[in-house]
Design an enzyme around this catalytic site. Structure first.
Site, PDB file in Angstrom:
ATOM      1  N   SER A 115      40.092   9.303 -51.823  1.00  0.00           N
ATOM      2  CA  SER A 115      38.796   8.818 -52.668  1.00  0.00           C
ATOM      3  C   SER A 115      37.983   9.836 -53.156  1.00  0.00           C
ATOM      4  CB  SER A 115      38.128   7.967 -51.748  1.00  0.00           C
ATOM      5  OG  SER A 115      37.061   8.727 -50.936  1.00  0.00           O
ATOM      6  N   LYS A 116      37.408   9.736 -54.075  1.00  0.00           N
ATOM      7  CA  LYS A 116      36.239  10.264 -54.646  1.00  0.00           C
ATOM      8  C   LYS A 116      35.515  11.179 -53.740  1.00  0.00           C
ATOM      9  CE  LYS A 116      32.401   9.244 -56.669  1.00  0.00           C
ATOM     10  NZ  LYS A 116      31.513  10.206 -56.346  1.00  0.00           N
ATOM     11  N   ARG A 117      35.034  10.544 -52.785  1.00  0.00           N
ATOM     12  CA  ARG A 117      34.106  11.078 -51.839  1.00  0.00           C
ATOM     13  C   ARG A 117      34.772  12.173 -50.898  1.00  0.00           C
ATOM     14  NH1 ARG A 117      29.706   9.407 -51.741  1.00  0.00           N
ATOM     15  NH2 ARG A 117      28.754   7.512 -51.865  1.00  0.00           N
ATOM     16  N   GLY A 137      36.871  14.287 -52.141  1.00  0.00           N
ATOM     17  CA  GLY A 137      36.829  15.606 -53.208  1.00  0.00           C
ATOM     18  C   GLY A 137      35.317  16.155 -52.820  1.00  0.00           C
ATOM     19  N   TYR A 170      38.960  13.475 -59.701  1.00  0.00           N
ATOM     20  CA  TYR A 170      39.345  12.994 -60.934  1.00  0.00           C
ATOM     21  C   TYR A 170      40.034  13.972 -61.913  1.00  0.00           C
ATOM     22  CZ  TYR A 170      36.064   9.045 -59.976  1.00  0.00           C
ATOM     23  OH  TYR A 170      35.456   7.908 -59.224  1.00  0.00           O
TER      24      TYR A 170
END
Length: 510
Positions: free
Chosen positions: A262-264, A266, A274
């Site tokens: 998930s973005k988290r 990263g 992304y």
RNA sequence: GGCCCGUUCGUCUAGGGGUUAGGACGUGAGAUUUUCAUUCUCAAAACAGGGGUUCGAUUCCCCUACGGGCUACCA
């Protein structure tokens, strides 16, 4: 199913934020497949959830695909024969199909409110709207026909749910996983049409894939559990013959621990998730993307393709055209893959090396511009690039590795020179400055032999005089061969930097 | 909990009934580079467990374990 039909694949993201790695990979695999089969690539925006709509997300998605070199043939932007390409603009189409399903006995109206259902879920841990309890709930199957008609006529909020049959085995042949089966009794009565008149994903995906003549669907494995609903819908709507073939892609997992990336992750682990920078319009939070982090699109795409696919050989570096030629669905692995940023960087490093200098120069120039260095000579830039190319992992490393070619060092690594500095060295460099002012030809090899001769003559050791010279030109203990640097900087600049540094080293003014 | 999917070095993976189980990233050691990076060489490192089937299973089947996904009027 018609095996000869034209290949049409679609990528159907929801415009809820930045485009995730996994999303790009799904788009990529579909793109590769379509191109290989001379098919069409369709971008369809799944914006049926108005509550989650984020402004700018759609443009961002288009831009990402373009950057990756996998732009669609048909999209909200380009148009096409099968438009509109936004589900919100197709809204009117869905209701009729939902009503048709009700009329045919495959679906029903349900009047339970979201709050009522939430309450049921709170009391019954495994609550599921299904054949077991649908007669106890408020819907057109449990209510008298007149009552249903009255509620409908009075405009009571309602949804339309699929009436899942009991006791059937639903199976299909997944392109990646083979035969997958489900028991219909275990699947709940999914909502097809929401109270706001918008379809849910389940209805919209079937109607749109049918109307857009989609032949193959690539989507994430997280959709597997809802496949039986879609299967039945294709059947109930009478389109079974036109149903696309499905490929459920394995998920991309967190590098550490477990679960979907998930973005988290990263943010937490310090790498992009992304494709490009994404700024949330509400919070203003900026999420770093691969592009801005210094990735070449070729490398990003190459890395993504190898995450869950390989061509069976040891080759790992592929251009997009090679990928199109070699791609095959039956070589996609079934298991999820943990994302490895180190490997991602390796792909980028390799791609920087195999990218022509003049192409790299475009990126280098914009990096320089970002640091206030403009009006750079293009030949000089190319020469610099040739010298530092092998030292770059990310494009943005260019500044760290090459800024001294464009700006004099402002700080010197004094720790590296001062402890061993002495009068003898000062004398050597004063003399060298004088000699270099008239030295010719100003080429790396000639400079090197001349410099080394002088060292020998001085009686000092090579190592004692090489490093200081580097620090004078570069400022620190890094960079290409020092005589290559001097040659490229030119006589005037080299000599001038030597003077400036000598002043800094000795405190004297020259 | 239920359902579905999955399981080869730390990671991405190749392989496939009989192999020294191969490659890449990363890691370690050495060489080269009188900076650093590169490059080169070498090394450590894996078939989840148990049952079958078989002359022989890492490979085929079953079970277990583990991992993941889904279980919304989100996609």
């Amino acid at each position: 199913m018609d095996q000869d039909r034209k290949v049409r694949v679609r990528f159907a993201p929801s415009p809820t934020g930045g485009l995730h790695l996994g999303g790009v990979r799904t788009a990529l695999f579909g793109y590769l497949f379509a191109r290989q089969h001379q098919g069409a690539v369709v971008l369809r925006i799944e914006d049926t959830d108005q509550a989650r709509f984020v402004p700018g997300a759609e443009e961002y998605i288009q831009e990402c695909l373009k950057w990756c070199g996998i732009a669609p043939d048909e999209s909200p932007l380009h148009g096409g024969e099968y438009g509109p390409y936004r589900q919100s603009e197709r809204k009117e189409r869905y209701r009729a199909y939902a009503e048709q399903l009700v009329a045919d006995g495959y679906a029903y109206y349900a009047f339970d409110t979201a709050a009522e259902l939430d309450a049921l879920r709170a009391t019954q841990p495994n609550f599921k709207y299904s054949h077991e309890n649908r007669l106890q709930l408020r819907n057109s199957l449990s209510l008298a026909p007149e009552e249903t008609a009255r509620l409908l006529a009075e405009g009571h909020p309602h949804v339309i749910r699929i009436k899942m049959p009991a006791g059937e085995t639903i199976s299909f042949n997944d392109m990646i996983r083979g035969v997958v089966s489900f028991e219909s009794s275990l699947v709940d009565d999914k909502v097809l049409l929401k109270a706001d008149g918008m379809p849910t994903y389940h209805l919209a995906v079937v109607v749109d894939d049918y109307q857009m003549a989609i032949s193959h669907v690539f989507r994430g494995e997280e959709w597997l559990p809802s496949a039986p609903v879609h299967l039945l819908l294709w059947e109930y709507l009478g389109w079974r013959q036109d149903m696309p073939q499905w490929a459920h892609l394995p998920l991309i997992l967190k590098p550490d621990g477990h679960g979907k990336l998930s973005k988290r992750d990263g943010d937490r682990l310090g790498f992009p998730v992304y494709a490009m920078n994404w700024q949330d319009p509400k919070s203003g939070d900026l999420t770093k993307g691969f592009r801005e982090m210094g990735f070449l699109p070729e490398a990003f795409v190459n890395m993504l393709a190898l995450l869950g696919w390989n061509d069976g050989t040891d080759q790992e570096l592929f251009s997009l055209d090679e990928l199109i030629a070699r791609f095959s669905v039956d070589r996609i692995s079934k298991a999820g893959a943990k994302f490895d940023f180190e490997k991602a960087k390796w792909f980028n490093q390799e791609w920087i090396r195999r990218t022509a200098t003049h192409e790299l120069a475009v990126h280098a120039a914009s990096i320089l511009a970002a640091h206030g260095v403009t009006d750079t000579d293009e030949h000089y830039l190319a020469d610099v690039l040739d010298l530092v190319k092998d030292r770059l992992t990310l494009l943005v490393d260019f500044w760290d590795q090459a800024s001294f070619f464009f700006r004099r060092p402002e700080h010197y690594d004094l720790q590296a020179v001062l402890p061993k500095w002495n009068e003898e060295k000062t004398a050597f460099f004063l003399d060298m400055i004088n000699k270099l002012e008239n030295f010719d030809p100003w080429h790396s090899a000639e400079l090197e032999s001349f410099y080394k001769l002088a060292i020998n003559a001085s009686g000092m050791k090579m190592g004692e005089l090489m490093l200081p010279f580097r620090i004078m030109l570069v400022g620190g203990k890094f960079g290409p061969h020092v005589f290559d640097i001097a040659a490229l900087l030119g006589r005037e600049e080299t000599v001038s930097r030597m003077k400036q540094a000598l002043t800094a080293f000795t405190g004297a003014t020259l």
